[in-house]
Motif scaffolding. Structure first.
Motif, PDB file in Angstrom:
ATOM      1  N   LYS A   1      10.172  -7.414   0.582  1.00  0.00           N
ATOM      2  CA  LYS A   1       8.862  -7.181   1.684  1.00  0.00           C
ATOM      3  C   LYS A   1       7.722  -7.500   0.588  1.00  0.00           C
ATOM      4  O   LYS A   1       7.278  -7.077  -0.599  1.00  0.00           O
ATOM      5  CB  LYS A   1       8.772  -5.824   1.878  1.00  0.00           C
ATOM      6  CG  LYS A   1       7.640  -5.446   2.795  1.00  0.00           C
ATOM      7  CD  LYS A   1       7.542  -4.236   3.339  1.00  0.00           C
ATOM      8  CE  LYS A   1       6.398  -3.678   4.358  1.00  0.00           C
ATOM      9  NZ  LYS A   1       6.405  -2.536   4.621  1.00  0.00           N
ATOM     10  N   GLU A   2       6.872  -8.440   1.052  1.00  0.00           N
ATOM     11  CA  GLU A   2       5.879  -9.009   0.246  1.00  0.00           C
ATOM     12  C   GLU A   2       4.604  -8.373   0.714  1.00  0.00           C
ATOM     13  O   GLU A   2       4.106  -7.931   1.781  1.00  0.00           O
ATOM     14  CB  GLU A   2       5.472 -10.404   0.533  1.00  0.00           C
ATOM     15  CG  GLU A   2       6.641 -11.376   0.263  1.00  0.00           C
ATOM     16  CD  GLU A   2       6.750 -11.614  -1.327  1.00  0.00           C
ATOM     17  OE1 GLU A   2       5.675 -11.273  -2.140  1.00  0.00           O
ATOM     18  OE2 GLU A   2       7.742 -11.883  -1.998  1.00  0.00           O
ATOM     19  N   PRO A   3       3.762  -7.864  -0.450  1.00  0.00           N
ATOM     20  CA  PRO A   3       2.328  -7.262  -0.235  1.00  0.00           C
ATOM     21  C   PRO A   3       1.351  -8.169   0.438  1.00  0.00           C
ATOM     22  O   PRO A   3       1.597  -9.482   0.105  1.00  0.00           O
ATOM     23  CB  PRO A   3       1.914  -6.772  -1.484  1.00  0.00           C
ATOM     24  CG  PRO A   3       2.581  -7.652  -2.537  1.00  0.00           C
ATOM     25  CD  PRO A   3       4.018  -8.009  -1.624  1.00  0.00           C
ATOM     26  N   GLU A   4       0.571  -7.617   1.272  1.00  0.00           N
ATOM     27  CA  GLU A   4      -0.568  -8.564   1.741  1.00  0.00           C
ATOM     28  C   GLU A   4      -1.517  -8.634   0.843  1.00  0.00           C
ATOM     29  O   GLU A   4      -2.579  -9.967   1.078  1.00  0.00           O
ATOM     30  CB  GLU A   4      -1.184  -7.907   3.113  1.00  0.00           C
ATOM     31  CG  GLU A   4      -0.101  -7.645   4.119  1.00  0.00           C
ATOM     32  CD  GLU A   4      -0.729  -6.858   5.397  1.00  0.00           C
ATOM     33  OE1 GLU A   4      -1.865  -6.510   5.363  1.00  0.00           O
ATOM     34  OE2 GLU A   4       0.156  -6.780   6.290  1.00  0.00           O
TER      35      GLU A   4
ATOM     36  N   ASN B   1      -4.217  -6.667  -0.055  1.00  0.00           N
ATOM     37  CA  ASN B   1      -5.294  -5.738   0.089  1.00  0.00           C
ATOM     38  C   ASN B   1      -4.973  -4.052  -0.236  1.00  0.00           C
ATOM     39  O   ASN B   1      -5.737  -3.399  -0.031  1.00  0.00           O
ATOM     40  CB  ASN B   1      -6.038  -5.946   1.483  1.00  0.00           C
ATOM     41  CG  ASN B   1      -4.975  -5.321   2.506  1.00  0.00           C
ATOM     42  OD1 ASN B   1      -3.612  -5.261   2.298  1.00  0.00           O
ATOM     43  ND2 ASN B   1      -5.416  -5.277   3.468  1.00  0.00           N
ATOM     44  N   GLU B   2      -3.968  -4.249  -1.192  1.00  0.00           N
ATOM     45  CA  GLU B   2      -3.529  -2.813  -1.438  1.00  0.00           C
ATOM     46  C   GLU B   2      -4.035  -2.120  -2.738  1.00  0.00           C
ATOM     47  O   GLU B   2      -4.407  -2.906  -3.550  1.00  0.00           O
ATOM     48  CB  GLU B   2      -2.063  -2.934  -1.509  1.00  0.00           C
ATOM     49  CG  GLU B   2      -1.346  -3.194  -0.019  1.00  0.00           C
ATOM     50  CD  GLU B   2      -0.922  -4.644  -0.102  1.00  0.00           C
ATOM     51  OE1 GLU B   2      -0.348  -5.011   0.897  1.00  0.00           O
ATOM     52  OE2 GLU B   2      -1.547  -5.227  -0.834  1.00  0.00           O
TER      53      GLU B   2
ATOM     54  N   HIS C   1      -4.571 -10.765  -7.698  1.00  0.00           N
ATOM     55  CA  HIS C   1      -5.592 -10.216  -6.874  1.00  0.00           C
ATOM     56  C   HIS C   1      -6.772  -9.215  -7.762  1.00  0.00           C
ATOM     57  O   HIS C   1      -6.383  -8.114  -8.186  1.00  0.00           O
ATOM     58  CB  HIS C   1      -4.632  -9.124  -6.043  1.00  0.00           C
ATOM     59  CG  HIS C   1      -3.755  -9.646  -5.346  1.00  0.00           C
ATOM     60  ND1 HIS C   1      -2.469  -9.720  -5.831  1.00  0.00           N
ATOM     61  CD2 HIS C   1      -3.705 -10.136  -4.005  1.00  0.00           C
ATOM     62  CE1 HIS C   1      -1.739 -10.217  -4.850  1.00  0.00           C
ATOM     63  NE2 HIS C   1      -2.333 -10.572  -3.760  1.00  0.00           N
TER      64      HIS C   1
ATOM     65  N   ASN D   1      -3.441   2.160   2.011  1.00  0.00           N
ATOM     66  CA  ASN D   1      -2.500   0.930   1.620  1.00  0.00           C
ATOM     67  C   ASN D   1      -2.112   0.715   0.239  1.00  0.00           C
ATOM     68  O   ASN D   1      -2.939   0.871  -0.563  1.00  0.00           O
ATOM     69  CB  ASN D   1      -3.095  -0.279   2.356  1.00  0.00           C
ATOM     70  CG  ASN D   1      -3.459  -0.189   3.979  1.00  0.00           C
ATOM     71  OD1 ASN D   1      -2.472   0.147   4.523  1.00  0.00           O
ATOM     72  ND2 ASN D   1      -4.550  -1.057   4.168  1.00  0.00           N
TER      73      ASN D   1
ATOM     74  N   ALA E   1       3.733  -1.223   0.645  1.00  0.00           N
ATOM     75  CA  ALA E   1       4.213  -2.802   0.658  1.00  0.00           C
ATOM     76  C   ALA E   1       5.090  -2.855  -0.651  1.00  0.00           C
ATOM     77  O   ALA E   1       4.919  -2.064  -1.525  1.00  0.00           O
ATOM     78  CB  ALA E   1       3.230  -3.618   0.637  1.00  0.00           C
TER      79      ALA E   1
END
Length: 211
Positions: free
Chosen positions: A82-85, A87-88, A120, A185, A210
């Protein structure tokens, strides 16, 4: 057995998966060395009603264990992919510290965290882990030392050094997120086999996880 012995001997990694692999290896090895005697024993057992019941029960347990292993492996793989978006808030779950240095598994988590933070630039990171009886410093402090030594700004790092379990890692990290107004998140950093369990605990605590 060759696959599962090195992690135990070299890195002292012993968990459910590794133990299961070692036990299965021992069983297969004994069966291979004493194949003739094992076959005679099984044949004799199968000739009696109690023996058939016993063997049927054992084989049923083995089949159920294999099915469960396949299902759990699928869930773990799905969670790990599962890939993080992006913005966490990053939460790095603690792991064994050897003296004042990170263990192999903790180093893998820290390298993953460093990659995420490099990609990020606005993300902050919570380092979560207390100090065990055989650790020279807290896991959070060890992670802080490692990341700052590898170029991560100290301003982006928050330490949580009370926790002693995955649930406490996430619970105390959530308290920091709420106190800092970071929302709920979170990109959870742990090893692949641990992702699914960490996700389920996070969801129960009202964290949106995530990978």
């Amino acid at each position: 057995m060759i696959l599962f012995i090195p992690p135990l001997v070299m890195y002292k990694i012993l968990n459910l998966g590794n133990a299961t692999g070692l036990i299965a290896g021992v069983v297969f090895l004994i069966n291979g060395v004493f194949a003739g005697k094992v076959n005679v024993l099984l044949t004799n057992l199968w000739r009696s009603t109690p023996g058939r019941v016993l063997l049927s029960a054992v084989f049923s347990v083995i089949i159920l264990a294999v099915i469960m292993a396949i299902i759990i492996s699928f869930l773990m793989l799905h969670a790990a992919l599962k890939e993080p978006e992006g913005n966490e808030t990053l939460i790095v779950l603690g792991c064994q510290v050897k003296g004042t240095s990170p263990s192999l598994m903790l180093t893998e988590r820290l390298e993953a965290a460093r990659t995420y933070l490099d990609e990020h630039e606005d993300a902050c990171c919570i380092l979560s882990g207390g100090q065990g009886p055989d650790e020279g410093i807290s896991e959070a402090q060890c992670m802080y030392n490692y990341l700052t030594a590898h170029g991560v700004s100290a301003d982006r790092l928050l330490m949580e050094n009370r926790s002693t379990s995955t649930r406490e890692n996430l619970q105390y990290s959530l308290e920091i997120m709420e106190r800092k107004g970071l929302g709920n998140n979170a990109a959870i950093v742990t090893n692949e086999f641990h992702e699914y369990r960490a996700f389920k605990i996070a969801e129960k605590l009202d964290i949106k996880p995530a990978a």
